[in-house]
Write an enzyme that holds these catalytic residues in place. Structure first.
Site, PDB file in Angstrom:
ATOM      1  N   GLY A   8     -77.363 105.847  44.551  1.00 55.34           N
ATOM      2  CA  GLY A   8     -77.072 107.278  44.461  1.00 55.34           C
ATOM      3  C   GLY A   8     -78.301 108.139  44.666  1.00 55.34           C
ATOM      4  CG  LEU A   9     -81.570 107.501  43.002  1.00 58.83           C
ATOM      5  CD1 LEU A   9     -82.711 106.736  42.345  1.00 58.83           C
ATOM      6  CD2 LEU A   9     -81.441 108.887  42.357  1.00 58.83           C
ATOM      7  N   GLY A  10     -80.066 108.345  47.632  1.00 57.07           N
ATOM      8  CA  GLY A  10     -80.271 108.762  49.025  1.00 57.07           C
ATOM      9  C   GLY A  10     -81.091 107.811  49.874  1.00 57.07           C
ATOM     10  CB  SER A  11     -81.945 104.184  49.741  1.00 51.73           C
ATOM     11  OG  SER A  11     -80.651 103.659  49.681  1.00 51.73           O
ATOM     12  CG  ASP A  20     -76.705 111.971  50.073  1.00 51.06           C
ATOM     13  OD1 ASP A  20     -76.370 112.862  49.287  1.00 51.06           O
ATOM     14  OD2 ASP A  20     -76.445 110.762  49.887  1.00 51.06           O
TER      15      ASP A  20
HETATM   16  O1  PMV Z   1     -74.500 108.339  48.854  1.00 52.36           O
HETATM   17  P1  PMV Z   1     -74.590 108.940  47.482  1.00 52.36           P
HETATM   18  O2  PMV Z   1     -74.299 107.982  46.411  1.00 52.36           O
HETATM   19  O3  PMV Z   1     -75.871 109.668  47.315  1.00 52.36           O
HETATM   20  O4  PMV Z   1     -73.421 110.054  47.359  1.00 52.36           O
HETATM   21  C1  PMV Z   1     -73.304 111.081  48.264  1.00 52.36           C
HETATM   22  C2  PMV Z   1     -72.534 112.216  47.735  1.00 52.36           C
HETATM   23  C3  PMV Z   1     -71.034 112.242  48.004  1.00 52.36           C
HETATM   24  O5  PMV Z   1     -70.633 113.584  47.750  1.00 52.36           O
HETATM   25  C4  PMV Z   1     -70.285 111.311  47.047  1.00 52.36           C
HETATM   26  C5  PMV Z   1     -70.660 111.849  49.427  1.00 52.36           C
HETATM   27  C6  PMV Z   1     -71.161 112.829  50.473  1.00 52.36           C
HETATM   28  O6  PMV Z   1     -71.318 112.388  51.624  1.00 52.36           O
HETATM   29  O7  PMV Z   1     -71.357 114.022  50.170  1.00 52.36           O
END
Ligand code: PMV
Length: 323
Positions: free
Chosen positions: A88-91, A135
């Site tokens: 969830g940190l945009g890797s 992201d």
């Molecule tokens: O990929 P993540 O875990 O950073 O999540 C992205 C955020 C979401 O809103 C769930 C998906 C998106 O593309 O906006």
């Protein structure tokens, strides 16, 4: 590498502080770049070489999307990261953004942030299915970024559209704040969670109401940030977490880390797609939050905001985890 001229670049990871999931449906969201970066070094090659090993061209969908968009069929790429993957940190977004800059520079193409953010969003879309540009735009621009904020709140950077959706991406001025990220250690790819929300929304009017409510709460949070009101922002983050839980994207491990952080924080919530991955807490007592997270089996990292976006580098750092 292979003796060819090489270009190196890096991009920061990010944390979404308000509005994940609902942003996919055109609602507002705010994300901040964090001081953990993804690094890559690329040179020309007829085949796909990753960290010195020949790999199938499609081995990493984000990599193949960026190189195909730039008219290449292969590339030699060395890469390393400080950002935990599927957390969830945009890797993946930081990978796509830094790779786009490095490849564009190598080919003598435009290297403006808007072109890079669009390449990176394309990669995210191709790899993940439905996605928003939160992201990829944050990892590209750095600092604070808001999507779909009301006119006059942020400085508009670019606009990205896909199918029937369109997002205004703005720079959002955010004060210096301390966050602790708590990683559950559970890898949770984004695509399936976005799909889960899509299905829920398609079959249940209640899910659409929750998404609307997250949109409203996010607008309130943007105003709290503008007023520099950490107490209000924290409360709003915690409300956002509860709404995400109702939407079905939290899990026991995330809830445990959020609850453990709350006594020492202004507020806490999951960040990113959920289902595992990470949570964040806004706090003035990072040591206490780190201890509380560790005691519940999470891995804490204190993060600094205000990190620079995508940039060229002299080379790869000496000590870094390979991807
Ligand atoms: O990929 P993540 O875990 O950073 O999540 C992205 C955020 C979401 O809103 C769930 C998906 C998106 O593309 O906006």
């Amino acid at each position: 590498m292979n003796g060819q001229p090489a270009v190196s670049a890096s991009a920061p990871g990010k944390m979404i502080i308000l509005g994940e999931h609902s942003v996919v449906y055109g609602k507002p969201a705010v994300a901040l770049a964090i001081n953990k970066r993804f690094y890559c070094r690329v040179s020309r090659s007829g085949e796909m070489i990753l960290n010195g090993r020949r790999v199938p061209a499609f081995v990493h969908p984000h990599i193949s999307s960026v190189i195909n968009d730039n008219g290449l069929s292969g590339i030699s790429m060395d890469a390393g990261t400080q950002i935990p993957t599927s957390s969830g940190l945009g890797s993946s977004a930081a990978l796509s953004s830094s790779l786009s800059l490095a490849v564009r520079k190598l080919l003598g193409k435009e290297t403006d942030q808007e072109s890079i953010a669009k390449d990176a969003f394309n990669a995210e879309w191709n790899a993940q299915g439905r996605a928003s540009p939160i992201d990829t735009s944050t990892c590209t621009h750095g600092g604070g970024v808001a999507l779909n904020c009301p006119a006059g709140i942020g400085r508009e950077l670019w606009r990205i559209s896909r199918n029937d959706r369109s997002w205004n991406v703005s720079e959002f001025d955010v004060p210096e704040m301390t966050f602790v990220v708590g990683h559950t250690g559970i890898k949770a790819p984004t695509g399936p969670l976005v799909e889960k929300v899509r299905k829920y929304k398609e079959h249940n009017r209640f899910a659409s109401d929750i998404i609307d409510e997250i949109g409203l709460v996010t607008l309130q949070g943007m105003n709290a940030i503008r007023r520099r009101d950490k107490e209000d922002l924290g409360d709003i983050m915690t409300r956002n977490h509860k709404l995400l839980s109702i939407l079905g994207v939290s899990c026991n491990e995330l809830n445990k880390l959020v609850n453990a952080s709350l006594p020492y924080s202004y507020g806490a919530k999951l960040t990113g797609s959920g289902g595992g991955g990470s949570m964040i807490a806004l706090t003035d007592q990072p040591e206490k939050v780190c201890e509380a997270i560790s005691l519940r089996g999470g891995r804490p990292i204190v993060v600094r905001t205000g990190e620079e976006g995508v940039r060229l580098e002299e080379g790869l750092p000496e000590t870094i985890d390979c991807i």
